[in-house]
Scaffold this motif. Structure first.
Motif, mmCIF file in Angstrom:
data_model
loop_
_atom_site.group_PDB
_atom_site.id
_atom_site.type_symbol
_atom_site.label_atom_id
_atom_site.label_comp_id
_atom_site.label_asym_id
_atom_site.label_seq_id
_atom_site.Cartn_x
_atom_site.Cartn_y
_atom_site.Cartn_z
ATOM 1 N N TRP A 87 -28.335 43.426 -14.114
ATOM 2 C CA TRP A 87 -27.888 43.321 -12.724
ATOM 3 C C TRP A 87 -26.759 44.315 -12.443
ATOM 4 O O TRP A 87 -26.775 45.025 -11.459
ATOM 5 C CB TRP A 87 -27.439 41.880 -12.469
ATOM 6 N N ASP A 93 -27.968 37.466 -24.789
ATOM 7 C CA ASP A 93 -28.302 36.096 -25.230
ATOM 8 C C ASP A 93 -29.571 35.584 -24.557
ATOM 9 O O ASP A 93 -30.145 34.597 -24.991
ATOM 10 C CB ASP A 93 -27.159 35.130 -24.862
ATOM 11 N N VAL A 94 -29.940 36.247 -23.463
ATOM 12 C CA VAL A 94 -31.051 35.723 -22.655
ATOM 13 C C VAL A 94 -31.996 36.849 -22.256
ATOM 14 O O VAL A 94 -31.619 38.017 -22.259
ATOM 15 C CB VAL A 94 -30.510 35.059 -21.358
ATOM 16 N N SER A 95 -33.219 36.497 -21.892
ATOM 17 C CA SER A 95 -34.081 37.478 -21.247
ATOM 18 C C SER A 95 -33.747 37.461 -19.761
ATOM 19 O O SER A 95 -33.288 36.447 -19.226
ATOM 20 C CB SER A 95 -35.558 37.142 -21.490
ATOM 21 N N GLU A 113 -28.939 39.234 -15.078
ATOM 22 C CA GLU A 113 -29.280 38.145 -14.159
ATOM 23 C C GLU A 113 -30.441 37.370 -14.771
ATOM 24 O O GLU A 113 -31.488 37.946 -15.073
ATOM 25 C CB GLU A 113 -29.661 38.687 -12.787
ATOM 26 N N SER A 114 -30.209 36.076 -14.982
ATOM 27 C CA SER A 114 -31.241 35.237 -15.588
ATOM 28 C C SER A 114 -31.092 33.841 -15.023
ATOM 29 O O SER A 114 -29.977 33.309 -14.951
ATOM 30 C CB SER A 114 -31.050 35.229 -17.108
ATOM 31 N N MET A 115 -32.180 33.241 -14.617
ATOM 32 C CA MET A 115 -32.151 31.905 -13.985
ATOM 33 C C MET A 115 -31.122 31.896 -12.844
ATOM 34 O O MET A 115 -30.385 30.930 -12.675
ATOM 35 C CB MET A 115 -31.842 30.819 -15.014
ATOM 36 N N LYS A 116 -31.090 32.987 -12.093
ATOM 37 C CA LYS A 116 -30.208 33.149 -10.909
ATOM 38 C C LYS A 116 -28.725 33.103 -11.265
ATOM 39 O O LYS A 116 -27.874 32.875 -10.404
ATOM 40 C CB LYS A 116 -30.530 32.090 -9.853
ATOM 41 N N MET A 117 -28.406 33.281 -12.543
ATOM 42 C CA MET A 117 -27.009 33.266 -12.968
ATOM 43 C C MET A 117 -26.615 34.655 -13.452
ATOM 44 O O MET A 117 -27.457 35.434 -13.897
ATOM 45 C CB MET A 117 -26.812 32.278 -14.125
ATOM 46 N N GLU A 118 -25.305 34.938 -13.373
ATOM 47 C CA GLU A 118 -24.782 36.206 -13.893
ATOM 48 C C GLU A 118 -24.293 35.947 -15.305
ATOM 49 O O GLU A 118 -23.280 35.285 -15.507
ATOM 50 C CB GLU A 118 -23.634 36.688 -13.006
ATOM 51 N N ILE A 119 -25.037 36.457 -16.263
ATOM 52 C CA ILE A 119 -24.713 36.156 -17.658
ATOM 53 C C ILE A 119 -24.196 37.419 -18.355
ATOM 54 O O ILE A 119 -24.945 38.373 -18.551
ATOM 55 C CB ILE A 119 -25.937 35.563 -18.364
ATOM 56 N N PRO A 120 -22.915 37.444 -18.677
ATOM 57 C CA PRO A 120 -22.333 38.668 -19.230
ATOM 58 C C PRO A 120 -22.732 38.915 -20.687
ATOM 59 O O PRO A 120 -22.937 37.962 -21.447
ATOM 60 C CB PRO A 120 -20.827 38.415 -19.133
#
Lengths: 511, 74
Positions: B15, B9-11, B35-42
Motif C-alpha cells: 500500500w 507477516d501476511v499476504s 494492506e491486508s483484510m482492509k488493515m494497514e499492516i507494517p
C-alpha cells in the motif's frame, strides 16, 4: 552380612547403568552441546527426588562361566520424581545408547512409564532424544516385523487424563516425533533439536537434498504448528515444563492450582492502546499482559496460527486460558492454521477445565484465493463446533472488531454469555468497508457521482455504528472503561471457579 | 552486523513504502505497509538500522513470508 554378594552385584550393576553408553559416546554427545540423560533429569526435577524404575534393564554379555562381562543399559530411562513438590513421571531417551532407537529399546519400559502416569494420575514428562525404527534391527532380529505401537493406547489415554509435556532435546524421528507431539506442550531447543518423520538421509532417497535444519529445524516447526514453544537451551526447556505444570492440576477432574491473591491497580493507560483509525493496528499482547497477574502470561505457539494469541496466565492467583486476536496478523482474521490452533486449544481448556478469557478483535475469516484453497471454511466450522461444544466458563472482552462468522464464534451463544466491551467496539455481520459496494450496488450504479453517493452512504452508516446504540438494544451486555478491565476479570475468575468443575462432559483430546 | 531480510507477516498488497534504500529506521518503524483484510499492516524491523534495498513496489501483491526489503541492523 547376609546377601553380601548379591548386594555387591546390585551396586555393580547400578554403577554400570550410570555409565550410559560409555565415556566416549557420552563425551561425543556433550560435545554437540547436549546434556546427557541423567544430567537432564537431575536439572529438571526437585533435587534428589528421582526414583528410577528399571535401573538394571539393558543388554548384558556373559563369559562362558556365566560371569557378567559387560552391560549396555536400556536406552530409555523412567521413574517418578517431584517438580515443585508435586509427583510426576519422567521418561527420558538415552541417545548415547544406539541413538535411542525405538526398536532397540525394551518396549515394555515405555509402556509402563505411560501407564504409571495414568495409574497414579500424575503428569507425564518426556525428554525425547531418539530415532524411530532402524533397518539394523532386521539383521539383529533375523526377521522383519509388522509395525505396531504398543505404547500408543496409553499415550492417547494420558492426553485425556494427565498433563503431558514433551521436550525435544535432539534430532528425533519416526515414533519419537509422534510421541513428542502427542502432548499438551511440545518444546524444542533452538540449535540442538530437530524433528522429522524421516530424516535427511531417508528424504534423500526421494531425490530431495535437505539438511537437518532445513527439513526439521526449529524455524520449520515453530511455523508448522508441530511444536508449541522454542527455547534457547535445555535448561530453558526444563523451566518451561515446570512453569506449564504450575498452571495445571495433576490430573483431570482435580481443581486448578490456586496461588495467593494478587492486587493490581486499575490501569488507565489501557485507554490509549487501540487507535481511533480502524485501519491501524496495535499490540494486543500489551493489553493481555497489563490485565493478568504481572509476569504470569505464558504464550504457546506464537509463530503458528498467529492471528490468535494463546497461552496460560493467572488472574488473582487463579489459572486462566488466554485467547486473544492479534490485529497485526490479517487484522485478527482466522485462516486455516488459526482455526486449527483454536480448535486444539479448546480441547486443551476443556480437558483441564480452565476458564477462558477471550480478547476479541476479529474481522472474520481471512478471505481470498488462499483462504479458499486451504479450505478455511471447513477448518473454521470445525473450530466453531469445538467452541459451541465447550462447557468451560468463557468471558469475552470485545476490544474492537467482531464481524462475520468467525467473529460470532467468540463464545458459545447457546449458554449464558459473560461478556463486556470496550468503547472501541465495532461489530456487525460484515465490516462496512467493502460491504457497502455489495449491499448498495444498485444505488451506486444509478448514481451520477458514484464517489459522492458512496461517501454519503458511508457517513449515514457510520452514524449508526456507535457501540452505545448496540448496548441500548442489549446487543452487548456492558460497555466499560478499559481501565476497569482487570477488576471485571477478577470478579469473573472467582465466579468461574465456582462453576468450572460442574457439568463436565467426557474428555476428548486430539493432538 | 549481517544484513537481514524483512518479511511480510501476511499476504496482501503493498500500500505504501514510507522508507527507501539508505534511510535509517527506528525499531518497529514501518519500512513498507501492506494492506491486508482492509488493515494497514507494517513490515518493520525489531531493532533500528538502515534500509539496504526495497524489493517491492506500491501495488505489488505479496505472499505471506515473502522478503520485501533488505535491512542492516545497527
Amino acid at each position: 552380612m547376609k546377601m553380601e554378594k548379591a548386594l555387591e552385584e546390585l551396586a555393580d550393576r547400578r554403577a554400570r547403568a550410570l555409565e550410559m553408553g560409555g565415556a566416549e559416546k557420552v563425551e561425543r554427545h556433550r560435545s554437540r552441546g547436549k546434556l546427557d540423560v541423567r544430567t537432564r533429569i537431575e536439572k529438571l526435577v526437585d533435587p534428589g527426588t528421582f526414583r528410577e524404575v528399571g535401573t538394571l534393564s539393558g543388554s548384558a554379555q556373559y563369559d562362558a562361566d556365566g560371569n557378567l562381562v559387560s552391560m549396555s543399559p536400556a536406552n530409555f530411562i523412567f521413574g517418578r520424581a517431584k517438580i515443585d513438590g508435586r509427583d510426576v513421571v519422567i521418561a527420558a531417551d538415552d541417545f548415547t545408547v544406539r541413538g535411542g532407537a525405538a526398536d532397540a529399546s525394551i518396549r515394555e519400559k515405555s509402556v509402563q512409564a505411560e501407564k504409571m502416569a495414568n495409574h497414579f494420575r500424575i503428569p507425564m514428562i518426556r525428554l525425547i532424544d531418539a530415532t524411530g525404527g532402524s533397518v539394523r534391527t532386521v539383521e539383529a532380529m533375523g526377521r522383519t516385523y509388522v509395525p505396531g505401537s504398543p505404547a500408543w493406547g496409553p499415550i492417547v489415554s494420558n492426553l485425556e487424563t494427565v498433563p503431558v509435556v514433551s521436550l525435544v532435546l535432539g534430532s528425533v524421528a519416526g515414533i519419537a516425533s509422534a510421541r513428542a507431539v502427542a502432548s499438551h506442550l511440545t518444546v524444542m531447543v533452538k540449535d540442538t533439536s530437530h524433528m522429522f518423520i524421516g530424516g535427511p538421509p531417508v528424504v534423500a532417497r526421494l531425490g530431495i537434498e535437505t539438511t537437518k535444519d532445513s527439513l526439521g529445524g526449529y524455524k520449520i516447526h515453530e511455523k508448522s504448528g508441530a511444536v508449541d514453544m522454542v527455547v534457547g537451551t535445555e535448561e530453558d526447556a526444563f523451566a518451561a515444563a515446570r512453569q506449564f505444570l504450575s498452571y495445571l492440576p495433576s490430573s483431570v477432574g482435580e481443581q486448578l492450582p490456586q496461588l495467593d491473591r494478587c492486587e493490581v491497580a486499575p490501569d488507565q493507560s489501557l485507554r490509549d492502546i487501540v487507535p481511533e483509525d480502524r485501519r491501524k493496528i496495535y499490540k494486543m499482547r500489551e493489553i493481555v499482559t497489563r490485565v493478568v497477574d504481572p509476569g504470569s502470561f505464558m504464550e504457546m505457539a506464537p509463530m503458528f496460527g498467529r492471528a490468535s494469541i494463546q497461552g496460560l496466565a493467572r488472574v488473582d492467583g487463579r489459572t486462566v486460558a488466554i485467547m486473544a486476536s492479534d490485529p497485526r496478523i490479517y487484522g485478527g482474521g482466522w485462516n486455516a492454521d488459526t482455526c486449527d490452533k483454536i480448535a486444539r486449544f479448546f480441547d486443551f481448556v476443556e480437558t483441564f477445565r480452565i476458564p477462558v478469557l477471550n480478547f476479541v478483535d476479529c474481522p472474520g475469516f481471512v478471505i481470498g484465493p488462499d483462504a479458499e484453497r486451504t479450505g478455511t471454511i471447513r477448518h473454521g466450522a470445525r473450530t466453531m463446533s469445538a467452541i459451541y461444544r465447550s462447557t468451560v466458563p468463557i468471558m469475552a472482552i470485545l476490544i474492537r472488531k467482531v464481524f462475520g462468522v468467525a467473529g460470532a464464534a467468540h463464545m458459545n451463544h447457546e449458554v449464558y454469555r459473560h461478556r463486556i466491551a470496550w468503547p472501541s467496539g465495532d461489530w456487525g455481520s460484515i465490516p462496512l468497508e467493502g460491504g457497502i459496494e455489495a449491499a448498495y450496488a444498485a444505488d451506486l450504479e444509478a448514481a451520477e457521482d458514484r464517489e459522492a453517493t458512496l461517501a454519503e452512504i458511508v457517513a449515514r452508516l457510520d452514524a449508526l455504528r456507535s457501540p452505545f446504540r448496540t448496548a441500548e438494544a442489549f446487543g452487548v451486555e456492558e460497555i466499560i472503561d478499559p481501565a476497569d478491565t482487570r477488576e471485571n476479570l477478577v470478579e469473573f475468575v472467582h465466579l468461574a471457579y465456582r462453576r468450572n468443575m460442574i457439568d463436565k462432559p467426557p474428555v476428548r483430546y486430539r493432538p | 552486523m549481517a544484513d537481514i531480510e524483512l518479511k511480510s507477516d501476511v499476504s496482501g498488497r503493498v500500500w505504501q513504502i514510507p522508507k527507501s534504500a539508505g534511510d535509517s529506521v527506528e525499531a518497529e518503524e514501518a519500512v513498507i505497509i501492506i494492506e491486508s483484510m482492509k488493515m494497514e499492516i507494517p513490515v518493520a524491523p525489531e531493532q533500528s538500522g538502515t534500509v539496504v534495498k526495497v524489493l517491492v513496489a506500491e501495488g505489488d501483491e505479496v505472499e505471506e513470508d515473502q522478503t520485501v526489503a533488505i535491512f542492516s541492523p545497527d
